[in-house]
Design a protein around this motif. Structure first.
Motif, short mmCIF file in Angstrom:
data_model
loop_
_atom_site.label_atom_id
_atom_site.label_comp_id
_atom_site.label_asym_id
_atom_site.label_seq_id
_atom_site.Cartn_x
_atom_site.Cartn_y
_atom_site.Cartn_z
N LEU A 1 0.83 -1.21 0.00
CA LEU A 1 0.00 0.00 0.00
C LEU A 1 0.86 1.26 0.00
CD1 LEU A 1 -2.66 1.54 0.25
CD2 LEU A 1 -2.58 1.13 2.72
N LEU A 2 1.88 1.30 0.84
CA LEU A 2 2.74 2.47 0.90
C LEU A 2 3.45 2.72 -0.43
CD1 LEU A 2 4.32 1.87 4.42
CD2 LEU A 2 2.63 3.62 3.83
N ALA A 3 3.91 1.65 -1.07
CA ALA A 3 4.56 1.79 -2.37
C ALA A 3 3.58 2.31 -3.42
CB ALA A 3 5.15 0.45 -2.81
N ALA A 4 2.34 1.83 -3.39
CA ALA A 4 1.34 2.29 -4.35
C ALA A 4 1.00 3.76 -4.12
CB ALA A 4 0.08 1.43 -4.24
N VAL A 5 0.85 4.15 -2.86
CA VAL A 5 0.59 5.56 -2.56
C VAL A 5 1.77 6.41 -3.01
CG1 VAL A 5 0.26 7.23 -0.69
CG2 VAL A 5 -1.00 5.08 -0.66
N GLY A 6 2.99 5.94 -2.75
CA GLY A 6 4.16 6.68 -3.16
C GLY A 6 4.24 6.88 -4.66
N ALA A 7 3.77 5.87 -5.42
CA ALA A 7 3.81 5.96 -6.88
C ALA A 7 2.73 6.89 -7.42
CB ALA A 7 3.65 4.57 -7.49
N ARG A 8 1.64 7.07 -6.67
CA ARG A 8 0.52 7.89 -7.15
C ARG A 8 0.57 9.34 -6.66
NH1 ARG A 8 -4.53 5.67 -7.94
NH2 ARG A 8 -5.20 7.85 -8.06
N THR A 9 1.46 9.64 -5.74
CA THR A 9 1.55 10.98 -5.18
C THR A 9 2.95 11.55 -5.40
OG1 THR A 9 2.13 10.05 -3.01
CG2 THR A 9 -0.22 10.54 -3.41
N ASP A 10 3.09 12.85 -5.12
CA ASP A 10 4.36 13.52 -5.37
C ASP A 10 4.98 14.16 -4.14
OD1 ASP A 10 4.33 13.14 -8.26
OD2 ASP A 10 2.70 14.60 -8.28
N ARG A 11 4.16 14.57 -3.18
CA ARG A 11 4.66 15.41 -2.10
C ARG A 11 4.33 14.87 -0.70
NH1 ARG A 11 2.06 18.43 1.11
NH2 ARG A 11 0.15 18.21 -0.11
N ILE A 12 3.19 14.28 -0.54
CA ILE A 12 2.67 13.93 0.77
C ILE A 12 3.53 12.86 1.44
CG2 ILE A 12 1.11 12.09 0.01
CD1 ILE A 12 -1.03 13.35 1.85
N GLU A 13 3.74 12.98 2.75
CA GLU A 13 4.44 11.94 3.49
C GLU A 13 3.55 10.70 3.58
OE1 GLU A 13 7.10 14.72 6.54
OE2 GLU A 13 5.26 13.75 7.27
N ILE A 14 4.18 9.53 3.59
CA ILE A 14 3.42 8.29 3.71
C ILE A 14 3.99 7.51 4.89
CG2 ILE A 14 2.80 8.17 1.28
CD1 ILE A 14 5.07 6.22 0.84
N GLY A 15 3.09 6.92 5.67
CA GLY A 15 3.60 6.25 6.85
C GLY A 15 2.63 5.29 7.49
N THR A 16 3.03 4.77 8.63
CA THR A 16 2.24 3.80 9.38
C THR A 16 2.10 4.28 10.82
OG1 THR A 16 4.26 2.54 9.82
CG2 THR A 16 2.83 1.78 8.01
N GLY A 17 1.04 3.82 11.46
CA GLY A 17 0.83 4.17 12.86
C GLY A 17 0.04 3.07 13.57
N VAL A 18 0.59 1.93 13.90
CA VAL A 18 1.99 1.55 13.83
C VAL A 18 2.09 0.09 13.37
CG1 VAL A 18 2.87 3.11 15.64
CG2 VAL A 18 1.92 0.88 16.28
N ILE A 19 3.32 -0.31 12.99
CA ILE A 19 3.61 -1.70 12.68
C ILE A 19 4.00 -2.41 13.97
CG2 ILE A 19 5.17 -3.26 11.47
CD1 ILE A 19 5.44 -1.12 9.30
N ASP A 20 3.37 -3.54 14.25
CA ASP A 20 3.64 -4.33 15.44
C ASP A 20 4.92 -5.13 15.22
OD1 ASP A 20 3.67 -6.19 17.54
OD2 ASP A 20 1.49 -6.38 17.58
N MET A 21 5.99 -4.75 15.93
CA MET A 21 7.29 -5.38 15.69
C MET A 21 7.38 -6.79 16.25
SD MET A 21 8.95 -3.37 13.77
CE MET A 21 10.62 -4.01 13.84
#
Length: 338
Positions: free
Chosen positions: A62-82
């Protein structure tokens, strides 16, 4: 100035009144919402990660797809369970997503939230070592993840490799320079905030705190942020850390807003028990824009943090969530945050 983004829990329910009735719906709409948020001028698109649930789970596609479709916005998680993660495989996934987005990844990680199943991490092949708790295991995984993110070589190359190797020990690829400084720890207590500062991670203050000192939630969070900053300074880190808080904020501007969230005007902090621990939950903000601006200005944790993440009701659809984000951005402009 504050960065303002959204945080989606990514719920989907096979119900006729839900805009996200399947996993496909919520994934595709998450991408569309990130695009819409960027067009509105928002700063971040963040996603929760929950396993064994009808919610977003595997974040990196999902993050990679969002990164490919956008130009400026930060992309992230809240949170990944380690507790669930293979830290080295995660380094590769995170590096790839960050490179696709051009270095916009802001990765929130933590020990994780209460699980849908009993010891779900064991189904992922993750078992605490002898004498180790699941929280200890999460921190061990985190340490390995952070070390490998540095880009230093650690693996002895084969004497008969399939392809020629560079000299010296090998690191994981792809490596994304600077990503190590964009890792956040989701902290539920002041003690874990202090630990995160020592590790050189940014602070993502949790949507609930497993503490109750008798003060309002926003004051408890503000104390946590100050503890983090004091610990950061004591650790001698050279860069400026970032801090975020999450809030449910709904400007009541239309009849639809009032129908959905008008009753939340009476929302208040809540204290409950999670996993046998006393926890404090923050209230929902719902009011007309002028009153909402007054309430947000009085929130000490929002004032202290540089980033505000808006929890959006993703099952109401992309258009309505974008409407909520737009309304909050207008209130933020009135407050001088934009």
């Amino acid at each position: 100035m504050k960065r303002i983004g959204f945080l989606s829990f990514g719920h989907w329910t096979p119900h006729p009144q839900s805009a996200t009735q399947s996993a496909s719906d919520v994934l595709l709409q998450s991408i569309d919402l990130a695009v819409a948020a960027e067009e509105l001028g928002a700063d971040g698109a963040y996603f929760r990660v929950h396993h064994f649930a009808r919610q977003l789970a595997s974040p990196f596609p999902l993050l990679a797809a969002v990164g490919a479709r956008t130009d400026r916005i930060e992309i992230g998680t809240g949170v990944i369970d380690m507790r669930y993660e293979n830290p080295l495989y995660m380094v590769e996934d995170a590096g790839a997503a960050d490179l696709i987005s051009g270095g916009r990844l802001q990765l929130g990680i933590s020990r994780g939230s209460p699980e849908q199943v009993v010891e779900g991490y064991r189904h992922f092949g993750q078992d605490p070592a002898e004498g180790e708790s699941d929280a200890d295991m999460a921190r061990r995984h985190t340490s390995r993840f952070l070390d490998a993110l540095s880009g230093e070589g650690f693996a002895e190359p084969s004497p008969r490799p399939m392809f020629p190797n560079p000299p010296g020990l090998l690191r994981l690829e792809p490596h994304s320079e600077g990503l190590r400084d964009r890792i956040w720890w989701g902290a539920g207590t002041r003690a874990t905030a202090e630990w995160a500062a020592g590790q050189g991670m940014n602070l993502m203050s949790s949507t609930l705190l497993t503490e109750d000192t008798g003060v309002p939630f926003h004051q408890l969070q503000a104390e946590q942020i100050q503890v983090f900053r004091d610990a950061w300074a004591a650790a001698g880190h050279t860069r400026e850390p970032r801090t975020s808080v999450s809030r449910s904020v709904f400007p009541l501007r239309t009849a639809q807003d009032h129908a959905y969230f008008g009753l939340e005007r009476r929302s208040a902090d809540q204290v409950g028990i999670i996993d046998g621990v006393r926890a404090t939950f923050g209230k929902t903000y719902a009011a007309e824009p002028d009153e909402l601006a007054r309430q947000l200005a009085a929130d000490e944790a929002v004032a202290a943090a540089d980033t505000l993440l808006l929890t959006v009701p993703n099952q109401l659809g992309v258009d309505y969530c974008a409407h909520v984000i737009e309304g909050v951005l207008e209130v933020a402009a009135e407050l001088g945050w934009r």
